[in-house]
Design a protein around this motif. Structure first.
Motif, PDB file in Angstrom:
ATOM      1  N   ALA A  49       0.868  -1.478  -0.044  1.00  0.00           N
ATOM      2  CA  ALA A  49      -0.007   0.023   0.218  1.00  0.00           C
ATOM      3  C   ALA A  49       0.724   1.379  -0.152  1.00  0.00           C
ATOM      4  N   MET A  50       1.235   1.089  -0.969  1.00  0.00           N
ATOM      5  CA  MET A  50       2.319   3.035  -1.448  1.00  0.00           C
ATOM      6  C   MET A  50       2.049   4.102  -0.642  1.00  0.00           C
ATOM      7  N   VAL A  51       3.051   4.527  -0.208  1.00  0.00           N
ATOM      8  CA  VAL A  51       2.338   5.805   0.186  1.00  0.00           C
ATOM      9  C   VAL A  51       2.849   6.251  -1.623  1.00  0.00           C
ATOM     10  N   GLY A  89      -6.881   3.231  -6.197  1.00  0.00           N
ATOM     11  CA  GLY A  89      -7.607   3.493  -5.574  1.00  0.00           C
ATOM     12  C   GLY A  89      -8.904   4.155  -5.962  1.00  0.00           C
ATOM     13  N   VAL A  90     -10.193   4.051  -6.150  1.00  0.00           N
ATOM     14  CA  VAL A  90     -10.559   5.279  -7.105  1.00  0.00           C
ATOM     15  C   VAL A  90     -11.909   4.719  -5.905  1.00  0.00           C
ATOM     16  N   LEU A 126      -2.330   2.059  -5.434  1.00  0.00           N
ATOM     17  CA  LEU A 126      -2.105   3.410  -5.082  1.00  0.00           C
ATOM     18  C   LEU A 126      -3.052   3.813  -4.949  1.00  0.00           C
ATOM     19  N   SER A 127      -3.237   5.360  -3.840  1.00  0.00           N
ATOM     20  CA  SER A 127      -4.086   5.897  -3.816  1.00  0.00           C
ATOM     21  C   SER A 127      -5.327   5.366  -2.761  1.00  0.00           C
ATOM     22  N   GLY A 128      -4.852   4.741  -1.704  1.00  0.00           N
ATOM     23  CA  GLY A 128      -5.687   4.191  -1.154  1.00  0.00           C
ATOM     24  C   GLY A 128      -5.197   4.875  -0.003  1.00  0.00           C
ATOM     25  N   THR A 129      -6.015   4.186   1.868  1.00  0.00           N
ATOM     26  CA  THR A 129      -5.909   4.954   2.697  1.00  0.00           C
ATOM     27  C   THR A 129      -3.961   5.432   2.809  1.00  0.00           C
TER      28      THR A 129
END
Length: 315
Positions: free
Chosen positions: A16-18, A84-85, A49-52
């Motif tokens: 879960a990449m920053v 992440g959408v 990408l673009s998760g929490t």
């Protein structure tokens, strides 16, 4: 004898990449490329990408798409990219899904609608509409502690009938419910809780979406590799040895995004600041995180010396 798992649609060891930012708070695409390359080189076969952890609530639609394009450029086909959408607005999420597909994502992470707390039939309709919006496969993100709404096991089982709903990022802390869905569907379950990496994998999960992998990707990968090789005791030792860092990063008072960026910055790796309302870790927190990280790394280096323990290969 090595143990086998069903094929994982996005790989096994996902990070879960920053989302790296410049010192001024702008999107740092060069930093994102460098961080993505490092993660893949050190064992991640998927990047979320673009998760929490990626601070999705504070990045724009344009930034989200640019991030996918930059990471795709950096890693090519060496790793799956899951974008992440998910938002609290079904129509907005569907548009983000189409944009992620155009940007080059391999899959979509879609969180349960938050704040409005829809009933289960509305949750099902929300995910179905997003799954129908593009040609990409979906990973459902079940994290009721943040969204206020659970994807109930029966809802998950019904959603599994959709051909593009293929995976779950599981942060529900419900072992019974997870096993119920695993037993009745072909959904690929990825734990999003680093303390559960081995436990979820051992009951048939597909792998993990790890925040801690931002700083020790090879360690997270090694747990899965050891289990696959049949070295289950070694897998357990690796998981337990990582627990002090997992606890410091994920179970303290600070969000995982804050702790991950604090460590990455301390190691001179791409990260930068967090965006408000998050705030950077204080000096004492950052120093303690670095101390725990260095202890884990030094212990791992010692175990690799000839005649000390068994080294698990990290591909």
């Amino acid at each position: 004898m090595p143990l086998s798992h069903a094929p994982a649609p996005f790989g096994r060891a996902l990070c879960a990449m920053v989302t790296p930012f410049t010192a001024e708070g702008a999107l740092d695409l060069d930093g994102a490329r460098r961080l993505a390359e490092r993660l893949v080189d050190r064992g991640c076969d998927g990047l979320v990408l673009s998760g929490t952890t990626g601070e999705s609530p504070t990045t724009s639609d344009t930034e989200k798409a640019a991030l996918v394009r930059a990471v795709r450029e950096a890693v090519g086909t060496r790793a799956a990219i899951v974008a992440g959408v998910g938002t609290s607005d079904t129509a907005h999420s569907a548009e983000l899904a189409r944009e992620a597909e155009r940007a080059g994502a391999d899959g979509l992470l879609v969180v349960t609608p938050y704040y409005s707390r829809p009933p289960q039939d509305a949750v099902r309709a929300h995910f179905t509409e997003i799954a129908d919006a593009s040609g990409l496969p979906l990973m459902l993100y079940d994290i009721p502690g943040r969204t206020g709404t659970r994807i109930e096991p029966e809802t998950m089982i019904r959603l599994a009938a959709h051909p593009r709903i293929v995976a779950v990022k599981d942060c529900a802390y419900d072992l019974l419910g997870t096993q119920k869905v695993l037993a009745r569907t072909d959904l690929a379950y990825y734990t999003g809780c680093d303390e559960q990496v081995l436990a979820w994998y051992a009951i048939g999960g597909a792998g993990c979406v790890s925040t801690v992998a931002n700083v020790v990707p090879e360690r997270i990968r090694s747990i899965l590799d050891a289990f696959d090789a049949g070295a289950t005791a070694q897998a357990a030792r690796l998981q337990l040895a990582a627990m002090p860092l997992i606890e410091a990063m994920m179970a303290a008072d600070l969000p995982g995004t804050v702790t991950a960026k604090a460590l990455l910055n301390a190691l001179s790796l791409p990260a930068g600041p967090v965006r408000p309302p998050l705030r950077a870790a204080g000096r004492e927190n950052a120093e303690e995180l670095l101390r725990i990280y260095e202890h884990l790394v030094s212990a791992a280096e010692f175990s690799r010396r000839p005649g000390v323990g068994t080294r698990t290969a990290v591909r």
